[in-house]
Design a protein around this motif. Structure first.
Motif, PDB file in Angstrom:
ATOM      1  N   THR A  64       2.630   8.752  26.623  1.00 33.53           N
ATOM      2  CA  THR A  64       1.486   8.939  27.513  1.00 33.53           C
ATOM      3  C   THR A  64       1.820   8.493  28.939  1.00 33.53           C
ATOM      4  O   THR A  64       1.471   9.179  29.904  1.00 33.53           O
ATOM      5  CB  THR A  64       0.268   8.139  26.994  1.00 33.53           C
ATOM      6  N   GLU A 177       6.236  15.598  20.383  1.00 37.92           N
ATOM      7  CA  GLU A 177       6.378  15.822  18.934  1.00 37.92           C
ATOM      8  C   GLU A 177       7.614  16.648  18.592  1.00 37.92           C
ATOM      9  O   GLU A 177       7.870  16.889  17.418  1.00 37.92           O
ATOM     10  CB  GLU A 177       5.136  16.577  18.405  1.00 37.92           C
ATOM     11  N   LYS A 203       6.536   9.390  15.195  1.00 33.50           N
ATOM     12  CA  LYS A 203       7.347  10.516  15.671  1.00 33.50           C
ATOM     13  C   LYS A 203       8.703  10.546  14.944  1.00 33.50           C
ATOM     14  O   LYS A 203       9.065   9.614  14.229  1.00 33.50           O
ATOM     15  CB  LYS A 203       7.534  10.408  17.184  1.00 33.50           C
TER      16      LYS A 203
END
Ligand SMILES: *Cc1c(COP(=O)(O)O)cnc(C)c1O
Length: 408
Positions: A64, A177, A203
């Protein structure tokens, strides 16, 4: 086969450790490089940039934060520096993936931008290039696109890149991802002006947390290094000309990532075997797997998902906080399957709920092809299967049997 709940929970996707992680973490400890500088950070930046095929990778505290830096940089490049307290995208529309995790689009809002959501295509479950063309026809002034590759499957990023170039727009590529996945032999994360990957705990490669900002431009990499370490100027004291962030990765976390990186291909192979075992196990059911373009792309198969054929869907209702369904013979729905899996102690997950269906974004525009809402349809009929690469083939066969039971 008599089905019993799993003794050990089956996870959606949990960390797979190998031992080297501990060695590099210990090395950080014993050499006392316990902050946000050190050999682990330098090494993983070098290895990731080489693997993905970009000039520079900057290790940050999360995917993020990498997306935030990417979005802010794009905003400043497009619209110049803004007054303090005013975001770099202030008031400007940005085309964003619609069916994705909210972390893809939140940074646009951190910088004051206004997401316009672009519908999904059926062939890859990622941003539809056709809907993107339509979005440019409707909003020709837009200069930034933020697009994600879901579940490890590359979207049509080559076509999106071409559309962006034709309209003089910048592209931020959320490969959180899809680390290790490629299109036409080129790694995801390398198509955008700026890219990001994530090392979050579920992940395909994890540091327990962490992420990376990717770019080909040295100057932009240096800007992100500066911004992410509180924007200190070169002076004998704490001197500030720009807003700062505490976004740098710790050298201890980087040790975990460093120990994981040599295992990327092995993790992908395990995920691929899981995907193929599900595909074979569900071959005769009224379902399809999350699709990918086998001619042009090599996914990393992070999560295996199923889409139930319309004819096999029982009645399912969802409001903003709960789901219910009415059982019908020979039919089922994601709600029944996810509840059944949970009862057997296996973890599945709904598809990312599209952003245009989220209350927080109810005032934002959504562009789809005439009469379509592909994201809503995949959200309604699809779900993620347990895709943990420590699940044994026997355990996976039990998961398959549990899902099959729902179609009885
Ligand atoms: C995980 C994820 C992110 C955010 O990564 P974090 O490291 O958790 O901050 C962003 N986008 C997508 C699509 C993700 O799945």
């Amino acid at each position: 086969m008599e089905l019993k709940p799993f003794e050990k929970r089956i996870w959606l996707s949990s960390p797979t450790m190998h031992g080297e992680e501990l060695r590099y973490m210990t090395e950080a400890y014993s050499t006392n490089w316990m902050s946000t500088v050190g050999e682990n950070i330098n090494e993983i930046e070098r290895i990731a940039a080489a693997k993905i095929g970009v000039g520079y990778a900057v290790a940050l505290s999360s995917g993020t934060s990498a997306l935030h830096m990417a979005t802010k940089l794009a905003g400043e490049r497009l619209y110049g520096k803004t007054a303090l307290g005013k975001g770099a995208l202030s008031g400007h529309r940005v085309f964003c993936s619609d069916m994705t995790f909210s972390a893809t689009v939140n940074p646009v809002v951190y910088e004051g931008g206004v997401p316009v959501f672009v519908d999904t295509e059926r062939g890859t479950w990622n941003m539809s290039p056709a809907a993107l063309e339509k979005a440019f026809a409707e909003y020709p002034d837009v200069k930034l696109i933020v697009t994600a590759h879901l579940y490890g499957t590359p979207g049509r990023i080559d076509r999106i890149r071409e559309i962006a170039d034709r309209h003089g727009a910048l592209l931020v590529e959320d490969a959180a991802e899809s680390f290790g996945a490629s299109l036409g032999g080129k790694q995801t994360g390398s198509f955008g002006d700026y890219g990001c990957i994530s090392f979050n705990g579920n992940k395909i490669i994890t540091g327990s947390s962490g992420g990376m900002f990717l770019t080909d431009t040295k100057e932009d990499a240096e800007t992100v290094r500066k911004w992410s370490t509180q924007s200190r100027e070169n002076a004998p004291w704490y001197q500030h000309e720009e807003l700062g962030y505490n976004y740098r990765m710790s050298n201890v976390i980087a040790g975990v990532v460093r120990g994981q990186l040599p295992h990327l291909e092995e993790h992908i192979a395990a995920k691929k075997a899981i995907y193929e075992r599900y595909r074979d196990g569900f071959r005769d059911l009224p379902v399809t797997m999350n699709p990918f373009d086998a001619d042009h792309t090599e996914p990393n198969f992070w999560l295996s998902c199923l889409l139930i054929d319309e004819e096999a869907m029982c009645c399912q209702t969802r409001n903003d906080s709960a789901a219910a369904y009415t059982k019908e013979q020979g039919k089922t729905c994601p709600t029944e399957i996810l509840e059944t899996l949970a009862a057997y102690r296996a973890e599945g997950r709904p598809i990312w709920k599209p952003m245009h269906m989220q209350p927080i974004f109810k005032a934002n525009s959504f562009v789809s092809l005439e009469g379509e809402d592909v994201g809503a349809d995949i959200f309604r009929r699809g779900f993620c299967l347990p895709s943990d690469n420590k699940m044994t083939p026997d355990e996976q066969d039990t998961v398959i049997a549990i899902v099959r039971k729902c179609f009885a």
